[in-house]
Design a protein around this motif. Structure first.
Motif, PDB file in Angstrom:
ATOM      1  N   ASP A 107     -49.342 -54.063  89.013  1.00 14.08           N
ATOM      2  CA  ASP A 107     -49.567 -53.972  87.576  1.00 14.08           C
ATOM      3  C   ASP A 107     -50.394 -52.729  87.242  1.00 14.08           C
ATOM      4  O   ASP A 107     -50.069 -51.979  86.322  1.00 14.08           O
ATOM      5  CB  ASP A 107     -50.278 -55.238  87.082  1.00 14.08           C
ATOM      6  N   ASN A 126     -37.524 -47.761  77.988  1.00 12.92           N
ATOM      7  CA  ASN A 126     -38.795 -48.163  78.583  1.00 12.92           C
ATOM      8  C   ASN A 126     -39.912 -47.189  78.195  1.00 12.92           C
ATOM      9  O   ASN A 126     -40.972 -47.586  77.701  1.00 12.92           O
ATOM     10  CB  ASN A 126     -38.631 -48.201  80.100  1.00 12.92           C
ATOM     11  N   ARG A 143     -47.736 -54.237  82.862  1.00 15.39           N
ATOM     12  CA  ARG A 143     -48.280 -53.653  81.630  1.00 15.39           C
ATOM     13  C   ARG A 143     -47.656 -52.307  81.294  1.00 15.39           C
ATOM     14  O   ARG A 143     -47.463 -51.983  80.115  1.00 15.39           O
ATOM     15  CB  ARG A 143     -49.797 -53.463  81.770  1.00 15.39           C
ATOM     16  N   GLY A 157     -44.640 -51.316  81.873  1.00 12.83           N
ATOM     17  CA  GLY A 157     -43.182 -51.361  81.857  1.00 12.83           C
ATOM     18  C   GLY A 157     -42.595 -51.317  83.257  1.00 12.83           C
ATOM     19  O   GLY A 157     -43.185 -51.850  84.205  1.00 12.83           O
ATOM     20  N   CYS A 158     -41.464 -50.695  83.410  1.00 14.88           N
ATOM     21  CA  CYS A 158     -40.774 -50.662  84.697  1.00 14.88           C
ATOM     22  C   CYS A 158     -41.596 -49.898  85.734  1.00 14.88           C
ATOM     23  O   CYS A 158     -41.928 -48.722  85.539  1.00 14.88           O
ATOM     24  CB  CYS A 158     -39.405 -50.014  84.547  1.00 14.88           C
ATOM     25  N   SER A 167     -40.586 -47.020  74.294  1.00 14.92           N
ATOM     26  CA  SER A 167     -41.234 -48.237  73.815  1.00 14.92           C
ATOM     27  C   SER A 167     -42.725 -48.210  74.119  1.00 14.92           C
ATOM     28  O   SER A 167     -43.562 -48.570  73.274  1.00 14.92           O
ATOM     29  CB  SER A 167     -40.590 -49.465  74.461  1.00 14.92           C
ATOM     30  N   LEU A 168     -43.069 -47.769  75.317  1.00 19.22           N
ATOM     31  CA  LEU A 168     -44.479 -47.675  75.693  1.00 19.22           C
ATOM     32  C   LEU A 168     -45.198 -46.626  74.852  1.00 19.22           C
ATOM     33  O   LEU A 168     -46.312 -46.852  74.368  1.00 19.22           O
ATOM     34  CB  LEU A 168     -44.597 -47.321  77.177  1.00 19.22           C
ATOM     35  N   THR A 204     -48.541 -49.274  87.361  1.00 19.31           N
ATOM     36  CA  THR A 204     -47.656 -48.911  86.252  1.00 19.31           C
ATOM     37  C   THR A 204     -48.417 -48.216  85.122  1.00 19.31           C
ATOM     38  O   THR A 204     -47.806 -47.545  84.296  1.00 19.31           O
ATOM     39  CB  THR A 204     -46.916 -50.139  85.682  1.00 19.31           C
ATOM     40  N   SER A 244     -38.339 -55.020  81.366  1.00 21.08           N
ATOM     41  CA  SER A 244     -39.173 -53.984  80.767  1.00 21.08           C
ATOM     42  C   SER A 244     -39.784 -54.442  79.449  1.00 21.08           C
ATOM     43  O   SER A 244     -40.993 -54.323  79.231  1.00 21.08           O
ATOM     44  CB  SER A 244     -38.338 -52.725  80.536  1.00 21.08           C
ATOM     45  N   ARG A 245     -38.970 -54.984  78.566  1.00 19.31           N
ATOM     46  CA  ARG A 245     -39.401 -55.369  77.228  1.00 19.31           C
ATOM     47  C   ARG A 245     -40.463 -56.463  77.249  1.00 19.31           C
ATOM     48  O   ARG A 245     -41.405 -56.453  76.441  1.00 19.31           O
ATOM     49  CB  ARG A 245     -38.177 -55.846  76.432  1.00 19.31           C
ATOM     50  N   ASP A 246     -40.347 -57.416  78.196  1.00 17.72           N
ATOM     51  CA  ASP A 246     -41.302 -58.528  78.276  1.00 17.72           C
ATOM     52  C   ASP A 246     -42.577 -58.155  79.009  1.00 17.72           C
ATOM     53  O   ASP A 246     -43.455 -59.007  79.201  1.00 17.72           O
ATOM     54  CB  ASP A 246     -40.650 -59.732  78.957  1.00 17.72           C
ATOM     55  N   ARG A 247     -42.664 -56.893  79.454  1.00 19.84           N
ATOM     56  CA  ARG A 247     -43.860 -56.388  80.121  1.00 19.84           C
ATOM     57  C   ARG A 247     -44.255 -57.255  81.310  1.00 19.84           C
ATOM     58  O   ARG A 247     -45.378 -57.751  81.418  1.00 19.84           O
ATOM     59  CB  ARG A 247     -45.018 -56.250  79.144  1.00 19.84           C
TER      60      ARG A 247
END
Length: 220
Positions: free
Chosen positions: A26, A178, A110, A112-113, A181-182, A29, A104-107
């Motif tokens: 986590d 991804n 934290r 993303g991918c 969005s971040l 990322t 990716s969207r649901d994290r």
């Protein structure tokens, strides 16, 4: 009887390793694999610095273990449910894309991918860590390509003549969603990626009902 304490220590060690790796993946990322330190992981996981050092030995070994753990999570969240829930062909392709978007969207992490983040970090850093990231990313792209080839063989994408090219385009859409969005703190890039993926498949002669599953969300 003498073996029981040893086995108990091994079980505790495996559990400690699992917990530390979950924090490490986590963190990587967001702060990068090079940003991982024994001290930060100790603070995040509640384990001692000496305990974490004992579990992994060196920073490089920690980084390799993190890449392996991230690969396991990716398979669990993206590949395994698509394989278990769909037959080979276009339906599986759509499921793989949808599960990737959800991952990716649901994290799940934290940042993303994991592989989208670390590929950028290590693309110009030769070595065993980059090799591990490359291998895991290539494994995913190879599987998506094979799934597209099954769809081609079944006549589900009659206008597709090169699966590898389409894989490149699809992965580009996914990773762009991804990253954007971040960067913007918005879910809109995922919706745009869904439109792009559906449009590309429809242009290749895909069944509209099959393609419409991209964007519905993975089925429980």
């Amino acid at each position: 009887m003498a073996q029981a304490p040893t086995d108990g220590r091994r079980v505790r060690g495996d559990e400690s390793r699992r917990i530390v790796l979950a924090h490490a993946v986590d963190t990587a990322t967001v702060d990068g694999l090079d940003g991982l330190t024994i001290g930060r992981l100790a603070d995040a996981s509640g384990y001692s610095k000496s305990g974490i050092a004992t579990l992994f030995g060196s920073k490089e070994q920690l980084q390799l273990a993190v890449v392996s753990a991230a690969r396991d999570v990716f398979i669990e969240r993206v590949v395994a449910p698509a394989r278990a829930g769909t037959p080979r062909g276009l339906e599986r392709v759509c499921a793989l894309l949808e599960h990737w978007l959800a991952y990716s969207r649901d994290r799940v992490f934290r940042g993303g991918c994991f592989f989208a983040a670390t590929s950028v970090e290590f693309d110009a850093k030769p070595g065993v860590v980059r090799d591990a990231i490359t291998a895991a990313s290539s494994e995913w792209e190879d599987y998506l390509t094979v799934s597209l080839e099954h769809a081609m063989a079944a006549g589900e994408l009659p206008l597709l003549d090169e699966a590898r090219q389409l894989t490149f385009e699809m992965v580009s859409f996914l990773e762009a969603a991804n990253t954007r969005s971040l960067l913007h703190g918005s879910a809109e890039p995922y919706r745009r990626a869904e439109v792009a993926l559906r449009s590309r498949l429809l242009a290749l002669g895909a069944d509209p009902e099959r393609v419409a599953t991209i964007g519905r969300g993975p089925e429980d």
